[in-house]
Design a protein around this motif. Structure first.
Motif, PDB file in Angstrom:
ATOM      1  N   GLY A   1       0.838  -1.194   0.000  1.00 46.07           N
ATOM      2  CA  GLY A   1       0.000   0.000   0.000  1.00 46.07           C
ATOM      3  C   GLY A   1       0.875   1.247   0.000  1.00 46.07           C
ATOM      4  O   GLY A   1       1.989   1.227   0.528  1.00 46.07           O
ATOM      5  N   ILE A   2       0.381   2.324  -0.607  1.00 51.71           N
ATOM      6  CA  ILE A   2       1.125   3.594  -0.633  1.00 51.71           C
ATOM      7  C   ILE A   2       0.224   4.674  -0.059  1.00 51.71           C
ATOM      8  O   ILE A   2      -0.903   4.865  -0.533  1.00 51.71           O
ATOM      9  CB  ILE A   2       1.543   3.957  -2.083  1.00 51.71           C
ATOM     10  N   LYS A   3       0.710   5.348   0.984  1.00 49.93           N
ATOM     11  CA  LYS A   3      -0.089   6.406   1.610  1.00 49.93           C
ATOM     12  C   LYS A   3       0.673   7.728   1.554  1.00 49.93           C
ATOM     13  O   LYS A   3       1.840   7.780   1.976  1.00 49.93           O
ATOM     14  CB  LYS A   3      -0.307   6.105   3.102  1.00 49.93           C
ATOM     15  N   PRO A   4       0.014   8.796   1.092  1.00 54.84           N
ATOM     16  CA  PRO A   4       0.646  10.119   1.185  1.00 54.84           C
ATOM     17  C   PRO A   4       0.730  10.532   2.663  1.00 54.84           C
ATOM     18  O   PRO A   4      -0.189  10.235   3.428  1.00 54.84           O
ATOM     19  CB  PRO A   4      -0.322  11.042   0.444  1.00 54.84           C
ATOM     20  N   LEU A   5       1.807  11.203   3.041  1.00 51.60           N
ATOM     21  CA  LEU A   5       1.927  11.565   4.460  1.00 51.60           C
ATOM     22  C   LEU A   5       1.008  12.718   4.838  1.00 51.60           C
ATOM     23  O   LEU A   5       0.698  12.906   6.014  1.00 51.60           O
ATOM     24  CB  LEU A   5       3.378  11.894   4.825  1.00 51.60           C
ATOM     25  N   ASN A   6       0.589  13.510   3.842  1.00 55.74           N
ATOM     26  CA  ASN A   6      -0.451  14.507   4.105  1.00 55.74           C
ATOM     27  C   ASN A   6      -1.779  13.901   3.725  1.00 55.74           C
ATOM     28  O   ASN A   6      -1.920  13.390   2.613  1.00 55.74           O
ATOM     29  CB  ASN A   6      -0.243  15.765   3.255  1.00 55.74           C
ATOM     30  N   GLN A   7      -2.716  13.954   4.647  1.00 56.52           N
ATOM     31  CA  GLN A   7      -4.011  13.316   4.374  1.00 56.52           C
ATOM     32  C   GLN A   7      -4.519  13.738   2.999  1.00 56.52           C
ATOM     33  O   GLN A   7      -4.603  14.930   2.703  1.00 56.52           O
ATOM     34  CB  GLN A   7      -5.033  13.697   5.432  1.00 56.52           C
ATOM     35  N   PRO A   8      -4.801  12.721   2.128  1.00 57.74           N
ATOM     36  CA  PRO A   8      -5.106  13.054   0.748  1.00 57.74           C
ATOM     37  C   PRO A   8      -6.386  13.862   0.578  1.00 57.74           C
ATOM     38  O   PRO A   8      -7.363  13.650   1.275  1.00 57.74           O
ATOM     39  CB  PRO A   8      -5.244  11.680   0.088  1.00 57.74           C
ATOM     40  N   LYS A   9      -6.287  14.801  -0.385  1.00 60.48           N
ATOM     41  CA  LYS A   9      -7.475  15.557  -0.808  1.00 60.48           C
ATOM     42  C   LYS A   9      -7.537  15.423  -2.325  1.00 60.48           C
ATOM     43  O   LYS A   9      -6.499  15.343  -2.967  1.00 60.48           O
ATOM     44  CB  LYS A   9      -7.329  17.038  -0.447  1.00 60.48           C
ATOM     45  N   GLY A  10      -8.723  15.392  -2.879  1.00 55.00           N
ATOM     46  CA  GLY A  10      -8.850  15.338  -4.335  1.00 55.00           C
ATOM     47  C   GLY A  10      -9.042  13.913  -4.814  1.00 55.00           C
ATOM     48  O   GLY A  10      -8.737  12.951  -4.123  1.00 55.00           O
ATOM     49  N   ALA A  11      -9.542  13.808  -6.059  1.00 46.83           N
ATOM     50  CA  ALA A  11      -9.907  12.501  -6.607  1.00 46.83           C
ATOM     51  C   ALA A  11      -8.663  11.683  -6.933  1.00 46.83           C
ATOM     52  O   ALA A  11      -7.651  12.218  -7.395  1.00 46.83           O
ATOM     53  CB  ALA A  11     -10.743  12.704  -7.867  1.00 46.83           C
ATOM     54  N   GLU A  12      -8.773  10.371  -6.692  1.00 50.65           N
ATOM     55  CA  GLU A  12      -7.657   9.479  -7.028  1.00 50.65           C
ATOM     56  C   GLU A  12      -7.503   9.377  -8.538  1.00 50.65           C
ATOM     57  O   GLU A  12      -8.462   9.526  -9.287  1.00 50.65           O
ATOM     58  CB  GLU A  12      -7.932   8.085  -6.447  1.00 50.65           C
ATOM     59  N   GLN A  13      -6.284   9.125  -8.960  1.00 50.90           N
ATOM     60  CA  GLN A  13      -6.047   8.865 -10.373  1.00 50.90           C
ATOM     61  C   GLN A  13      -5.007   7.763 -10.510  1.00 50.90           C
ATOM     62  O   GLN A  13      -4.324   7.412  -9.543  1.00 50.90           O
ATOM     63  CB  GLN A  13      -5.607  10.139 -11.087  1.00 50.90           C
ATOM     64  N   ALA A  14      -4.895   7.212 -11.713  1.00 51.93           N
ATOM     65  CA  ALA A  14      -3.988   6.075 -11.924  1.00 51.93           C
ATOM     66  C   ALA A  14      -2.568   6.564 -12.160  1.00 51.93           C
ATOM     67  O   ALA A  14      -2.339   7.488 -12.947  1.00 51.93           O
ATOM     68  CB  ALA A  14      -4.475   5.259 -13.113  1.00 51.93           C
ATOM     69  N   TYR A  15      -1.621   5.941 -11.467  1.00 46.50           N
ATOM     70  CA  TYR A  15      -0.201   6.253 -11.621  1.00 46.50           C
ATOM     71  C   TYR A  15       0.605   4.966 -11.770  1.00 46.50           C
ATOM     72  O   TYR A  15       0.218   3.913 -11.249  1.00 46.50           O
ATOM     73  CB  TYR A  15       0.334   6.935 -10.361  1.00 46.50           C
ATOM     74  N   ASP A  16       1.772   5.069 -12.414  1.00 39.75           N
ATOM     75  CA  ASP A  16       2.830   4.079 -12.224  1.00 39.75           C
ATOM     76  C   ASP A  16       3.778   4.708 -11.207  1.00 39.75           C
ATOM     77  O   ASP A  16       3.987   5.929 -11.226  1.00 39.75           O
ATOM     78  CB  ASP A  16       3.591   3.814 -13.528  1.00 39.75           C
ATOM     79  N   VAL A  17       4.346   3.872 -10.340  1.00 40.99           N
ATOM     80  CA  VAL A  17       5.258   4.405  -9.321  1.00 40.99           C
ATOM     81  C   VAL A  17       6.587   3.672  -9.447  1.00 40.99           C
ATOM     82  O   VAL A  17       6.625   2.434  -9.378  1.00 40.99           O
ATOM     83  CB  VAL A  17       4.669   4.216  -7.900  1.00 40.99           C
ATOM     84  N   VAL A  18       7.647   4.430  -9.670  1.00 38.84           N
ATOM     85  CA  VAL A  18       8.957   3.827  -9.947  1.00 38.84           C
ATOM     86  C   VAL A  18      10.031   4.468  -9.075  1.00 38.84           C
ATOM     87  O   VAL A  18       9.833   5.517  -8.473  1.00 38.84           O
ATOM     88  CB  VAL A  18       9.345   4.000 -11.442  1.00 38.84           C
ATOM     89  N   GLY A  19      11.195   3.805  -9.056  1.00 32.84           N
ATOM     90  CA  GLY A  19      12.375   4.375  -8.418  1.00 32.84           C
ATOM     91  C   GLY A  19      13.347   4.843  -9.485  1.00 32.84           C
ATOM     92  O   GLY A  19      13.111   4.657 -10.676  1.00 32.84           O
TER      93      GLY A  19
END
Ligand code: LLP
Length: 421
Positions: free
Chosen positions: A321-339
């Motif tokens: 799971g991935i959580k933003p450290l600031n409580q999320p606001k706004g609609a979710e959208q699809a991302y790829d997450v890479v290093g």
């Protein structure tokens, strides 16, 4: 249950804002929760009520000495697979009398170290290892406490690379061979044949294969006793799955313990368990910062954490799971997450629905306390990721970042390259 939650809009570990740790320690960094480690140990241990059980934390899941010391103070033993892990467990305050030493490739030096240290039990995986251990114990004038690891030919686990119990896996000996080796050990004045051991896999989400394996163990112990060979203990390994929150939850420790109670009902024998993931996974997160976004039809979030810091997605297609450290606001959208590492394998997830992210944002990879930092490397000449332990409202760095300047201190140019051309 774990102690990571949003408080007043900020994602916290117990009483500490993770963003505060990220600012002070830098990113990426692992953060562990003392209260969660303690709770998971208590939940697992107390599920067995008054039964004589040894809960030996699988050090391979998280070998940081602060984590090990937290658990040792609760009374946990340690399940180890190398001399290094035994040394860590001892340094953290786990008594030798609660240390189990497992593994297919123990060397003569490691076996000697374990016998001298007086560990609780050495789980022997082959005839050759048994003969070597008997010789070492004789040489030292000691009696080495052993269990024979059984391969029950029952496979289980969240991924083929972490299933250990099928007959063709490299672990243990067949049930028939186990009986023969146990009898051989029981006759040796320098071996104390105390038990049999089994471990069929990791991230197990179904009790049926565990129950099948445990029934094999009970029948083997009954057979030995029937033949007049005393056996005191069974080591039932680890492997109970944890929620990664992308699938239905696995069985609880209470359900697992109830199954164990059914299998061993009316059978008087000491039991050992080697849980790793169940104790540590949801007690830790990996905190990382968004470096930038690549514009694509589906945007790519480039983080400062990479596969060298958390390799599970790359090698087991694992979900975190991935959580933003600031409580999320706004609609979710699809991302790829890479290093940032230069291979496509350095992809944490594709097509993940997440709240809007931008450069500079901080995120936490959840369920990263087990098989996270322990599997980290310095690939791409990156720093080895630091670790932080939180307790209530305070935190301390328990492994500092090992940066390239310090890594370079271990390297030297050979004499023929040391002088200028
Ligand atoms: N005992 C033995 C003999 C083991 O081989 C293992 C794990 C354990 C206990 C602890 O199992 P647990 O309770 O944590 O499932 N790196 C992989 C996991 C490898 C597990 C290896 N053996 C991962 O990231 O999923």
């Amino acid at each position: 249950m774990n102690h990571f939650e949003y408080r007043g809009g900020a994602f916290c570990c117990e009483g500490v804002k993770l963003a505060e740790i990220a600012e002070a320690v830098g990113t990426p960094c692992y953060v562990y929760s003392t209260a969660t480690l303690e709770r998971h140990y208590d939940v697992f241990r107390s599920a067995f009520g008054t039964r004589d059980v040894l809960v030996a934390f699988a050090v391979k899941a998280n070998s940081n000495i602060a984590v090990l010391a937290t658990l040792a103070r609760k009374g946990a033993g340690a399940d180890t697979v190398s001399q290094g892990e035994i040394e860590r467990a001892l340094m953290a305050g786990a008594p030798a009398s609660k240390i189990i030493f497992s593994g297919v490739g123990k060397t003569a030096e490691e076996l000697t170290f374990a016998v001298k240290a007086g560990v609780h039990q050495i789980n022997v995986e082959s005839r050759a290892e048994l003969e070597l251990l008997a010789e070492i114990a004789r040489g030292l004038g000691k009696k080495a406490p052993i269990a024979i690891r059984v391969n029950p030919d029952v496979g289980a686990g969240g991924h083929e690379k972490i299933s250990t119990g099928k007959g063709d896996a490299k672990f243990g000996v067949s049930p028939e061979q186990a009986l023969a080796l146990f009898a051989r050990a029981a006759d040796d004045p320098h071996l104390h044949a105390q038990g049999l051991a089994v471990h069929i896999g990791s991230q197990i989400r179904d009790l049926a294969p565990l129950e099948a394996a445990f029934r094999v163990m009970r029948s083997l112990a009954e057979k030995l006793r029937g033949d007049g060979i005393p056996i005191e203990r069974l080591d039932l390994g680890g492997g109970l799955g944890v929620p990664y929150f992308n699938e239905p939850d696995p069985p609880s420790p209470a359900e697992y313990a109830a199954m164990v109670g059914r299998v061993f009902d009316g059978f008087d024998i000491g039991l050992s368990f080697e849980p790793g993931r169940m104790i540590a996974a949801n007690a830790g997160v990996l905190v990382s910062r968004v470096v930038r976004l690549q514009e694509r039809p589906r945007p790519i979030v480039v983080l400062d954490a990479a596969m060298n810091d958390l390799i599970r997605p790359a090698i087991y297609d694992a979900y975190h799971g991935i959580k933003p450290l600031n409580q999320p606001k706004g609609a979710e959208q699809a991302y790829d997450v890479v290093g940032p590492i230069c291979e496509t394998g350095d992809t944490f997830t594709r097509n993940r629905m997440l709240p809007p992210l931008e450069a500079g944002d901080l995120v936490a990879f959840m369920t990263a306390g087990a098989y996270g930092a322990v599997m980290a490397s310095t690939y791409n000449a990156r720093a080895l990721v630091p670790e932080v332990l939180v307790s209530g409202d305070t935190y301390e760095i328990v492994r500092r970042r090992w940066d390239v300047a310090e890594q370079l201190k271990l390297e030297t140019l050979p004499s023929w390259l040391a002088t200028k051309a």
